[in-house]
Design an enzyme around this catalytic site. Structure first.
Site, PDB file in Angstrom:
ATOM      1  N   CYS A 265       3.734  -6.880   3.223  1.00 16.17           N
ATOM      2  CA  CYS A 265       3.712  -8.120   2.432  1.00 16.17           C
ATOM      3  C   CYS A 265       4.697  -9.158   2.971  1.00 16.17           C
ATOM      4  O   CYS A 265       4.581 -10.337   2.642  1.00 16.17           O
ATOM      5  CB  CYS A 265       4.114  -7.861   0.992  1.00 16.17           C
ATOM      6  SG  CYS A 265       3.388  -6.455   0.246  1.00 16.17           S
TER       7      CYS A 265
ATOM      8  N   ALA B 178       1.383   3.722   0.705  1.00 16.61           N
ATOM      9  CA  ALA B 178       0.842   4.926   0.060  1.00 16.61           C
ATOM     10  C   ALA B 178       1.354   6.190   0.750  1.00 16.61           C
ATOM     11  O   ALA B 178       1.749   7.158   0.089  1.00 16.61           O
ATOM     12  CB  ALA B 178      -0.687   4.886   0.082  1.00 16.61           C
TER      13      ALA B 178
ATOM     14  N   ALA C 288      -4.480   7.688   3.871  1.00 19.79           N
ATOM     15  CA  ALA C 288      -3.783   6.477   3.394  1.00 19.79           C
ATOM     16  C   ALA C 288      -3.868   5.437   4.502  1.00 19.79           C
ATOM     17  O   ALA C 288      -2.864   4.904   4.972  1.00 19.79           O
ATOM     18  CB  ALA C 288      -2.341   6.809   3.038  1.00 19.79           C
TER      19      ALA C 288
ATOM     20  N   GLY D 203      -1.440   7.550   7.886  1.00 22.62           N
ATOM     21  CA  GLY D 203      -0.967   6.245   7.409  1.00 22.62           C
ATOM     22  C   GLY D 203       0.492   6.342   6.995  1.00 22.62           C
ATOM     23  O   GLY D 203       0.845   7.179   6.157  1.00 22.62           O
TER      24      GLY D 203
HETATM   25  C1  LIG Z   1       0.120 -10.689   5.158  1.00 21.93           C
HETATM   26  C2  LIG Z   1      -0.039  -9.794   3.962  1.00 21.93           C
HETATM   27  C3  LIG Z   1       0.559 -10.157   2.767  1.00 21.93           C
HETATM   28  C4  LIG Z   1       0.453  -9.349   1.647  1.00 21.93           C
HETATM   29  N1  LIG Z   1       1.060  -9.731   0.511  1.00 21.93           N
HETATM   30  C5  LIG Z   1       1.012  -8.934  -0.569  1.00 21.93           C
HETATM   31  C6  LIG Z   1       1.709  -9.270  -1.755  1.00 21.93           C
HETATM   32  O1  LIG Z   1       2.349 -10.318  -1.837  1.00 21.93           O
HETATM   33  N2  LIG Z   1       1.665  -8.410  -2.804  1.00 21.93           N
HETATM   34  C7  LIG Z   1       0.963  -7.246  -2.732  1.00 21.93           C
HETATM   35  O2  LIG Z   1       0.965  -6.483  -3.697  1.00 21.93           O
HETATM   36  N3  LIG Z   1       0.271  -6.901  -1.632  1.00 21.93           N
HETATM   37  C8  LIG Z   1       0.282  -7.711  -0.550  1.00 21.93           C
HETATM   38  N4  LIG Z   1      -0.396  -7.353   0.586  1.00 21.93           N
HETATM   39  C9  LIG Z   1      -1.232  -6.143   0.564  1.00 21.93           C
HETATM   40  C10 LIG Z   1      -0.389  -4.873   0.844  1.00 21.93           C
HETATM   41  O3  LIG Z   1       0.328  -5.034   2.029  1.00 21.93           O
HETATM   42  C11 LIG Z   1      -1.306  -3.662   0.912  1.00 21.93           C
HETATM   43  O4  LIG Z   1      -1.928  -3.514  -0.336  1.00 21.93           O
HETATM   44  C12 LIG Z   1      -0.548  -2.394   1.275  1.00 21.93           C
HETATM   45  O5  LIG Z   1       0.034  -2.512   2.535  1.00 21.93           O
HETATM   46  C13 LIG Z   1      -1.480  -1.183   1.256  1.00 21.93           C
HETATM   47  O6  LIG Z   1      -0.756  -0.065   1.651  1.00 21.93           O
HETATM   48  P1  LIG Z   1      -1.503   1.209   2.245  1.00 21.93           P
HETATM   49  O7  LIG Z   1      -0.437   2.234   2.461  1.00 21.93           O
HETATM   50  O8  LIG Z   1      -2.672   1.559   1.420  1.00 21.93           O
HETATM   51  O9  LIG Z   1      -2.130   0.737   3.640  1.00 21.93           O
HETATM   52  P2  LIG Z   1      -1.572  -0.084   4.857  1.00 21.93           P
HETATM   53  O10 LIG Z   1      -0.314  -0.805   4.541  1.00 21.93           O
HETATM   54  O11 LIG Z   1      -2.721  -0.871   5.384  1.00 21.93           O
HETATM   55  O12 LIG Z   1      -1.206   1.054   5.913  1.00 21.93           O
HETATM   56  C14 LIG Z   1      -2.168   1.917   6.460  1.00 21.93           C
HETATM   57  C15 LIG Z   1      -1.627   2.441   7.772  1.00 21.93           C
HETATM   58  O13 LIG Z   1      -2.530   3.437   8.291  1.00 21.93           O
HETATM   59  C16 LIG Z   1      -2.756   3.193   9.660  1.00 21.93           C
HETATM   60  N5  LIG Z   1      -4.038   3.758  10.062  1.00 21.93           N
HETATM   61  C17 LIG Z   1      -5.284   3.302   9.749  1.00 21.93           C
HETATM   62  N6  LIG Z   1      -6.224   4.106  10.311  1.00 21.93           N
HETATM   63  C18 LIG Z   1      -5.554   5.065  10.983  1.00 21.93           C
HETATM   64  C19 LIG Z   1      -5.973   6.178  11.786  1.00 21.93           C
HETATM   65  N7  LIG Z   1      -7.268   6.450  11.979  1.00 21.93           N
HETATM   66  N8  LIG Z   1      -5.027   6.976  12.354  1.00 21.93           N
HETATM   67  C20 LIG Z   1      -3.706   6.718  12.152  1.00 21.93           C
HETATM   68  N9  LIG Z   1      -3.250   5.669  11.412  1.00 21.93           N
HETATM   69  C21 LIG Z   1      -4.163   4.864  10.825  1.00 21.93           C
HETATM   70  C22 LIG Z   1      -2.735   1.661   9.734  1.00 21.93           C
HETATM   71  O14 LIG Z   1      -2.560   1.176  11.052  1.00 21.93           O
HETATM   72  C23 LIG Z   1      -1.549   1.353   8.841  1.00 21.93           C
HETATM   73  O15 LIG Z   1      -0.342   1.477   9.552  1.00 21.93           O
HETATM   74  C24 LIG Z   1      -0.306  -8.147   1.723  1.00 21.93           C
HETATM   75  C25 LIG Z   1      -0.922  -7.777   2.928  1.00 21.93           C
HETATM   76  C26 LIG Z   1      -0.791  -8.590   4.029  1.00 21.93           C
HETATM   77  C27 LIG Z   1      -1.444  -8.175   5.321  1.00 21.93           C
END
Ligand SMILES: Cc1cc2nc3c(=O)[nH]c(=O)nc-3n(C[C@H](O)[C@H](O)[C@H](O)COP(=O)(O)OP(=O)(O)OC[C@H]3O[C@@H](n4cnc5c(N)ncnc54)[C@H](O)[C@@H]3O)c2cc1C
Length: 421
Positions: A43, A12, A105, A8
């Site tokens: 976001c 995170a 992540a 990911g």
């Molecule tokens: C349209 C939208 C608006 C938002 N607005 C807000 C906001 O205003 N405020 C706020 O706090 N939060 C908001 N969020 C939520 C916020 O974007 C998420 O909480 C945040 O992106 C989480 O981060 P993360 O690193 O956990 O995961 P993610 O951002 O989901 O990233 C995970 C990554 O891992 C990759 N992945 C998954 N499985 C695999 C695999 N098996 N192999 C390789 N790669 C993989 C995914 O494709 C992705 O690129 C919003 C989300 C969206 C979609």
């Protein structure tokens, strides 16, 4: 020299890279992402779709970031299995990568309802820059779009589309928008703003079928009503991407269960962000708060611990901030109490004319939640009171006053870190 693998490349994952490199400049770090795109602020994809932010404006880290930090970034690299016995991950392209320490992540993905027509070509989730770009490409030939669900993501999509002069109908099963972050009064203010700006909100009904022969012609509601549209965007919540942990002994609840070091039940495997179930300060239980700043904070702590620290994760709390057509709202912690639940005290202020609403929820004289709409100036102050579980009995008369501000809580909160204000 160790090898760290991070699955990911988003909030995170990147926070973890930075935390590892803070402590360890030498070890190898490999980052796998199944997206074919550099890191970006998820976001902001709605503001990109709305035409308010250019593509450059949503990028999260520069290309040189990976070079400067000596990171092996593997885009378009989907991990399909984790083998905790061999400390190895397997990828869709059949390659294998060994790790000493692994971070999951993987974030979350949109939930799609199981209804007829859901697999049609122009039905989209709204999660990635790719989704935003494909939707954008279709706008010149699109008049009306139905958005299913009125949570944060559904409404952000609706807002963006309206800004692009698309007719938008939002189909909402319940009687309230944003029911996962606001109460009825504050949601009412946002609803009014959305409707004044031409977004059609259809309450108390659900979509049962997406109609069309190949392409989309309409959606059918459970009331038998049919609404014409040529695209459907699904904003009915997200589910954590726990699949990789499912075939292992790693413990899973709603998400991947983590301890106070953000370790999974497998000691050299950590989880952070939307995929991780961790301690929630206001609920006092494990929970998922799928939010960007929380993913960053968890990534930082998990990364530091992977590199040998022993940082304690104190826990998260739900906190949402939105702004639609100039009306901003924030919710923190417990934003509404369940029917019949006792022990809570509510303080409220509503001025419908000026569009200002404030509600504070206290338990045992400590603030445990807040909603602010129209005037969000004190969000940081309230967040601080919640996080530090400050006894607010001496403040109760002032909390909702127009001039209440940070100086009023000095002496009650810890002096050292002013992180949250
Ligand atoms: C349209 C939208 C608006 C938002 N607005 C807000 C906001 O205003 N405020 C706020 O706090 N939060 C908001 N969020 C939520 C916020 O974007 C998420 O909480 C945040 O992106 C989480 O981060 P993360 O690193 O956990 O995961 P993610 O951002 O989901 O990233 C995970 C990554 O891992 C990759 N992945 C998954 N499985 C695999 C695999 N098996 N192999 C390789 N790669 C993989 C995914 O494709 C992705 O690129 C919003 C989300 C969206 C979609």
């Amino acid at each position: 020299m160790k090898q760290f693998v991070i699955i990911g490349n988003s909030a995170a994952g990147i926070a973890a890279i930075e935390a590892i490199r803070n402590k360890d400049k030498e070890s190898k770090i490999v980052v796998c992402s199944d997206e074919d795109y550099r890191s970006y602020c998820r976001c902001l994809i709605s503001y990109y779709l709305a035409g308010e932010v250019k593509e450059d404006g949503i990028l999260y880290r520069s290309e040189s970031f990976y070079r400067e930090n000596n990171i092996e970034l593997l885009l378009n690299k989907k991990v399909i299995r984790i083998d905790p016995k061999k400390n190895r991950v397997l990828c869709l392209d059949r390659s294998q990568i060994d790790y000493d320490s692994l971070l999951i992540a993987t974030g979350s993905r949109p939930k799609f309802p199981d209804i007829q027509g859901i697999k049609k070509e122009h039905v989209f989730g709204f999660r990635t820059i790719k989704d935003a770009k494909v939707i954008e490409g279709l706008l010149p030939v699109t008049k009306t779009i139905c958005v299913l669900g009125a949570g944060l993501i559904g409404l952000k999509a609706a807002y963006a589309l309206r800004k692009r002069n698309i007719e938008v109908k939002v189909i909402i099963k319940s009687k309230q928008i944003l029911s996962q972050m606001l109460d009825a009064d504050s949601a009412g203010l946002i609803q009014k703003k959305m409707e004044e700006n031409g977004i059609d909100l259809v309450f108390g009904q659900d979509v049962v079928e997406i109609i069309g022969n190949g392409d989309i012609k309409a959606v059918k509601l459970d009331s038998n009503k049919v609404l014409g549209c040529s695209m459907v965007i699904v904003g009915k919540g997200v589910q954590p991407n726990t699949q990789l942990a499912q075939e292992t002994d790693i413990k899973i609840g709603e998400g991947i269960i983590t301890d106070n070091f953000l370790r999974t039940s497998c000691p050299n495997i950590y989880a952070a962000g939307d995929v991780a179930e961790s301690f929630d300060i206001t609920l006092g239980t494990l929970s998922i708060n799928a939010l960007w700043p929380i993913a960053v904070e968890q990534g930082k702590i998990a990364g530091a611990n992977m590199a040998g620290d022993k940082l304690n994760y104190e826990g998260s709390l739900g906190m949402n901030a939105i702004e639609f057509f100039g009306l901003a709202a924030v919710s923190l912690g417990i934003y509404k109490t369940k029917d019949g639940e006792t022990g809570y005290e509510e303080l409220k202020f509503l001025d419908s004319k000026s569009g200002i609403y404030k509600k504070l929820i206290l338990k045992d004289n400590c603030l445990v939640g807040a909603i602010l709409a129209g005037d969000i100036r004190n969000s940081g102050v309230f967040l601080r009171l919640i996080r530090e579980k400050v006894n607010a009995s001496s403040l109760k008369d002032k909390l909702l006053a127009e001039n209440f501000a940070y100086p009023d809580i000095m002496g009650l909160v810890k002096e050292r870190e002013r992180l949250y204000v």
